[in-house]
Every structure is written in C-alpha cells, then in structure tokens.
Design an enzyme around this catalytic site. Structure first.
Site, mmCIF file in Angstrom:
data_model
loop_
_atom_site.group_PDB
_atom_site.id
_atom_site.type_symbol
_atom_site.label_atom_id
_atom_site.label_comp_id
_atom_site.label_asym_id
_atom_site.label_seq_id
_atom_site.Cartn_x
_atom_site.Cartn_y
_atom_site.Cartn_z
ATOM 1 N N LYS A 33 36.957 41.104 48.624
ATOM 2 C CA LYS A 33 36.801 42.178 47.628
ATOM 3 C C LYS A 33 35.790 41.758 46.560
ATOM 4 C CE LYS A 33 40.903 40.438 45.204
ATOM 5 N NZ LYS A 33 42.364 40.620 45.047
ATOM 6 N N TYR A 242 20.984 33.766 17.112
ATOM 7 C CA TYR A 242 21.632 34.824 16.331
ATOM 8 C C TYR A 242 22.688 34.231 15.407
ATOM 9 C CZ TYR A 242 19.633 38.556 19.210
ATOM 10 O OH TYR A 242 18.787 39.422 19.842
HETATM 11 C C1 LIG Z 1 43.047 39.458 45.460
HETATM 12 C C2 LIG Z 1 44.204 39.501 46.380
HETATM 13 C C3 LIG Z 1 44.407 38.463 47.315
HETATM 14 C C4 LIG Z 1 43.630 37.173 47.278
HETATM 15 O O1 LIG Z 1 44.116 36.398 46.191
HETATM 16 P P1 LIG Z 1 43.559 34.953 45.836
HETATM 17 O O2 LIG Z 1 44.404 34.518 44.696
HETATM 18 O O3 LIG Z 1 42.136 35.135 45.438
HETATM 19 O O4 LIG Z 1 43.700 34.091 47.034
HETATM 20 C C5 LIG Z 1 45.408 38.639 48.254
HETATM 21 N N1 LIG Z 1 46.197 39.754 48.266
HETATM 22 C C6 LIG Z 1 46.045 40.729 47.358
HETATM 23 C C7 LIG Z 1 46.955 41.927 47.410
HETATM 24 C C8 LIG Z 1 45.064 40.648 46.377
HETATM 25 O O5 LIG Z 1 44.930 41.612 45.459
#
Ligand SMILES: *Cc1c(COP(=O)(O)O)cnc(C)c1O
Length: 351
Positions: A33, A242
């Site tokens: 993702k 800044y």
């Molecule tokens: C993001 C996510 C994962 C992966 O999690 P990590 O901590 O990055 O290994 C797995 N399952 C779900 C439902 C997620 O949202």
C-alpha cells in the site's frame, strides 16, 4: 543531478521477504500500500512475485491497477479498505479482491459482484476497520458459504511484544473464527515476530519488507543522497535560515543541500538529525525550509558534492527517532521530487 537521489535496493526487499517467510510455515503475503511504503509498489511487487509471493495487499482499489500489472494475472491483489462506493468498476477491471469490513460493504459486494472474490476483516479490538461481533454473527453463515479468500483481523500493539492487547486480540480472533475452514490471517510484521500462534494460515508483512522496525533483523532498503547546491563561509556570530534559529559559535563552513520539508525532511528533525559524508556525521543546522536544508561541514576534510540522509550509517528508524516519529512515516513521506533508482533485482533494475 539537482534533486535528491533515492536508491531502493530490491535485493534487500527480497531478502527481507525471504527472512520473514522463513519465520512462518504459512503463506507470506506482501503489503505494498501507499506505493510500497513510498518505495515503488510496482517494482517491489514484481520483485516479490518472482520470490514466490502470491498475495499482495493495497489500501485502496485505485492502488491495485499498478500492482496487478506488475504481478501478472495469477497473483491475488487484495484491497484493505474493501468495496467502497464507486469501486465496482475498478475491482472488476483489475481483478482485485476487496476485504469487506462492514455490513454495508458486504451488501454492496454481494449485490454488485455476486461472483467476484472477496475477503472479510473482523474487528478484534482495534476499532478501525472490520465487522464487530454482533454483525459477524448476523452474516457469518451466509458470507462463509460464498467462500471468502481470507478472514482477517489486525493487531493494534504488535510492535510491543509484551503488550496485553496481543493475547487479548488473539483470543477474540479465535472466538470469532474457530471452526471455520476459510484461511485466517492476523499477523503483519509485528505479529510474525510474536510467534507461531499468531500466524494462522497467512501473514501480511509490510514495514519489515522495507527495512523498518519492528523487524530488527531487516536489511536497509532505502538510501537517500542530497546534492550540495552551495557552500559558504560564516564568521562567528552569523545566523542561518528562517527565524535566525541557528548562530555560528565559531567560523563555520556551511553547505546548502537540495531537499526540504516538501521532500519529507521533517521540520522536527534539526538538532537531532544528521547527514553523513561516508561514515562521518554532519549536523543539520537552522530550520528546514521547503526545498533546502543547511548543514555544518566545518569538520570535514573536503567539501562534499552530496551527503546522505539515509544510508547504512543512518537507517529509516534512526531518522524517525530524531524526528520523533516512526519509520513508516519517514518512508511514506519521501518526496516525489527525488530521482529514483531501483537496484539489486536484475530483471527489473531501472537506470
Ligand atoms: C498496513 C497493514 C499491514 C502491514 O503492516 P506492517 O506493520 O507494515 O507490517 C497488514 N495488515 C493490515 C490490515 C494493514 O493495514
């Protein structure tokens, strides 16, 4: 090169997947993702498909198209936010499997796409996504008859091995699913490390693939080099940036580098974050601006042409600590302006 340069080691991604896969005796999926945690979903997915991964997760249906193209027709590409309003065409066009997480989604999916694959997410206490107990009780028999590809839930505290939430959620998941024949999945990266009783039939690591904690044994994946735009000499007492937030306490040689908060260099970092000339640390001084940062190179023997923000010397989690955040946020904030190169995977390395 004028922008920062991001190098992504696909060989390390593959090694991290193999290492996590070796800790389980069940299917190991890959979570790609948010464009593969900022490192390139298509490149990562193609690499891991060749390693033998058969299941890939994205957050949104829109993210699924690029991953489907990268992994070919046979792998499963699943969507963690499920079947949202307006997703139907995208799910069909790219053969994506939504993980349904509410009665509303279940109704929508069975009405719009009665023959299309799906999974189910249950809530075991995180209260983010997933069917709660009462709703699951209402639909379980009907939904299981239609043969979901997985029934899953997600752990809220798996990065803390001793957290009482872990065995609590494990127990709830058992109570909600024991006796079903559908494959079950509970563990992401943290859950894999908690041990086999958390693995069920499939694990779903994300961050560990990309070199981040809680997978302490991960190989670093991302390297970030920032070119020097200018070098100048300051007299003692001159100020930088800044808000005049930094003042030279000695004659100082100062370099201005090509990256800023628009590229994910967090404003919270200075004072604690470092850049590196090889193994030598170079402190960030003054405020991070939108496109530039300034560093004190007085103690270097030679003027650098670029300095590293991520390297073997400073990992994603080192940088996260300096900016008071987590590795996940460092990675997914990496800027779109960086030039990117994927290495370490001969069949897909891009120049
Ligand atoms: C993001 C996510 C994962 C992966 O999690 P990590 O901590 O990055 O290994 C797995 N399952 C779900 C439902 C997620 O949202």
């Amino acid at each position: 090169m004028s922008t920062g340069h991001l190098t992504i080691d696909l060989g390390a991604v593959a090694a991290n997947w193999r290492a996590l896969n070796a800790m389980t005796s069940v299917d190991t999926a890959a979570v790609v993702k948010a464009d593969g945690y900022g490192l390139g979903a298509a490149e990562v997915a193609a690499t891991l498909a060749r390693q033998g991964a058969r299941i890939f997760y994205v957050a949104y249906a829109e993210e699924g198209a690029a991953v489907r193209e990268a992994v070919g027709a046979r792998a499963q590409v699943r969507v963690l936010t499920g079947h949202m309003k307006g997703d139907t065409e995208t799910l069909v066009a790219h053969n994506l499997t939504p993980i349904l997480s509410s009665l509303e989604q279940i109704d929508r999916h069975f009405a719009d796409l009665p023959e299309h694959s799906f999974g189910i997410q249950l809530d075991t206490g995180m209260n983010r996504l997933g069917l709660e107990w009462d709703d699951w009780a209402k639909v379980a028999i009907e939904a299981l008859k239609r043969k979901p590809v997985v029934v899953m839930s997600h752990l809220a505290c798996a990065d803390e091995a001793d957290h009482p939430m872990n065995p609590y959620q494990l127990d709830v998941f058992h109570q909600m699913t024991d006796g079903i024949t559908t494959p079950r999945s509970l563990a992401a990266t943290g859950g894999i490390l908690l041990g086999r009783e958390y693995h069920f039939d499939e694990c779903r690591p994300g961050i560990g693939l990309y070199g981040g904690l809680p997978f302490g044994g991960a190989r670093p994946v991302a390297r970030l080099d920032l070119p020097v735009v200018q070098i100048r000499d300051l007299a003692e007492g001159e100020v930088v940036g800044y808000g005049n937030s930094w003042q030279a306490e000695r004659p100082t040689r100062l370099a201005t580098l090509a990256a800023g908060y628009a590229d994910g260099v967090l404003r919270a970092a200075p004072g604690r974050a470092l850049l590196y000339a090889g193994a030598k640390p170079v402190p960030l001084v003054g405020r991070v601006s939108m496109d530039l940062v300034t560093v004190d190179i007085t103690d270097l023997d030679r003027d650098p042409t670029s300095l590293s923000l991520l390297s073997a010397e400073q990992t994603v989690d080192d940088l996260a600590r300096a900016a008071n955040t987590i590795g996940y946020e460092i990675l997914t904030s990496l800027g779109a302006r960086y030039s990117r190169r994927h290495t370490g995977d001969s069949t897909r390395a891009k120049a």
